[in-house]
Write a protein that holds these residues in place. Structure first.
Motif, mmCIF file in Angstrom:
data_model
loop_
_atom_site.group_PDB
_atom_site.id
_atom_site.type_symbol
_atom_site.label_atom_id
_atom_site.label_comp_id
_atom_site.label_asym_id
_atom_site.label_seq_id
_atom_site.Cartn_x
_atom_site.Cartn_y
_atom_site.Cartn_z
ATOM 1 N N ALA A 50 0.835 -1.208 0.000
ATOM 2 C CA ALA A 50 0.000 0.000 0.000
ATOM 3 C C ALA A 50 0.868 1.257 0.000
ATOM 4 O O ALA A 50 0.567 2.234 -0.701
ATOM 5 C CB ALA A 50 -0.934 0.000 1.213
ATOM 6 N N PHE A 51 1.945 1.250 0.769
ATOM 7 C CA PHE A 51 2.859 2.386 0.803
ATOM 8 C C PHE A 51 3.480 2.620 -0.564
ATOM 9 O O PHE A 51 3.525 3.751 -1.060
ATOM 10 C CB PHE A 51 3.951 2.156 1.849
ATOM 11 N N LEU A 52 3.975 1.563 -1.183
ATOM 12 C CA LEU A 52 4.606 1.684 -2.495
ATOM 13 C C LEU A 52 3.599 2.188 -3.530
ATOM 14 O O LEU A 52 3.905 3.085 -4.319
ATOM 15 C CB LEU A 52 5.193 0.342 -2.932
ATOM 16 N N PHE A 53 2.399 1.652 -3.512
ATOM 17 C CA PHE A 53 1.359 2.093 -4.447
ATOM 18 C C PHE A 53 1.061 3.576 -4.259
ATOM 19 O O PHE A 53 1.000 4.337 -5.228
ATOM 20 C CB PHE A 53 0.089 1.256 -4.262
ATOM 21 N N ALA A 54 0.874 4.005 -3.012
ATOM 22 C CA ALA A 54 0.567 5.415 -2.732
ATOM 23 C C ALA A 54 1.714 6.328 -3.150
ATOM 24 O O ALA A 54 1.495 7.395 -3.735
ATOM 25 C CB ALA A 54 0.247 5.601 -1.249
ATOM 26 N N ALA A 55 2.949 5.914 -2.860
ATOM 27 C CA ALA A 55 4.114 6.724 -3.223
ATOM 28 C C ALA A 55 4.252 6.846 -4.738
ATOM 29 O O ALA A 55 4.622 7.900 -5.256
ATOM 30 C CB ALA A 55 5.374 6.122 -2.617
ATOM 31 N N MET A 56 3.912 5.785 -5.459
ATOM 32 C CA MET A 56 3.967 5.834 -6.914
ATOM 33 C C MET A 56 2.831 6.690 -7.474
ATOM 34 O O MET A 56 3.024 7.436 -8.432
ATOM 35 C CB MET A 56 3.939 4.425 -7.499
ATOM 36 N N GLU A 57 1.681 6.596 -6.866
ATOM 37 C CA GLU A 57 0.531 7.404 -7.300
ATOM 38 C C GLU A 57 0.805 8.898 -7.176
ATOM 39 O O GLU A 57 0.441 9.676 -8.054
ATOM 40 C CB GLU A 57 -0.715 7.048 -6.476
ATOM 41 N N GLU A 58 1.448 9.306 -6.092
ATOM 42 C CA GLU A 58 1.717 10.725 -5.875
ATOM 43 C C GLU A 58 2.985 11.205 -6.572
ATOM 44 O O GLU A 58 3.286 12.393 -6.561
ATOM 45 C CB GLU A 58 1.763 11.059 -4.395
ATOM 46 N N GLY A 59 3.744 10.284 -7.154
ATOM 47 C CA GLY A 59 4.933 10.660 -7.901
ATOM 48 C C GLY A 59 6.217 10.715 -7.095
ATOM 49 O O GLY A 59 7.253 11.103 -7.622
ATOM 50 N N SER A 60 6.171 10.333 -5.836
ATOM 51 C CA SER A 60 7.381 10.318 -5.002
ATOM 52 C C SER A 60 8.309 9.167 -5.370
ATOM 53 O O SER A 60 9.511 9.251 -5.160
ATOM 54 C CB SER A 60 7.018 10.188 -3.526
ATOM 55 N N VAL A 61 7.741 8.110 -5.902
ATOM 56 C CA VAL A 61 8.491 6.923 -6.303
ATOM 57 C C VAL A 61 8.143 6.629 -7.755
ATOM 58 O O VAL A 61 6.969 6.629 -8.125
ATOM 59 C CB VAL A 61 8.128 5.714 -5.408
#
Length: 85
Positions: A50-61
């Motif tokens: 969930a963390f990785l998905f959220a970080a990718m969604e917001e563009g941080s990752v």
């Protein structure tokens, strides 16, 4: 545990260490290795996913991979630990 690698370190590990696999298809300026070890592995995995998905969604990752088994986990840590060799 959280570890950081830059592109040069990743290239060194991939070039000089035997039997390591490139973790992502594309090169990036920076890499972060995160390992969790709670009392519930399934819960940890869900949280990290969930963390990785959220970080990718917001563009941080920009990209990421979750180790699917012990072999992949060992490969990721070998890339990081091999930098000093």
């Amino acid at each position: 545990a959280v570890e950081f690698l830059d592109r040069a370190s990743m290239k060194l590990s991939l070039t000089y260490l035997d039997s390591v696999q490139k973790p992502l298809p594309q090169e990036w300026p920076f890499y972060m290795l995160v390992e969790t070890s709670g009392s519930n592995a399934q819960h940890d995995r869900e949280k990290l996913d969930a963390f990785l998905f959220a970080a990718m969604e917001e563009g941080s990752v920009a990209d990421g991979v979750l180790a699917q088994d012990e072999k992949q986990k060992q490969n990721l840590w070998r890339l990081r630990e091999g930098v000093a060799e």
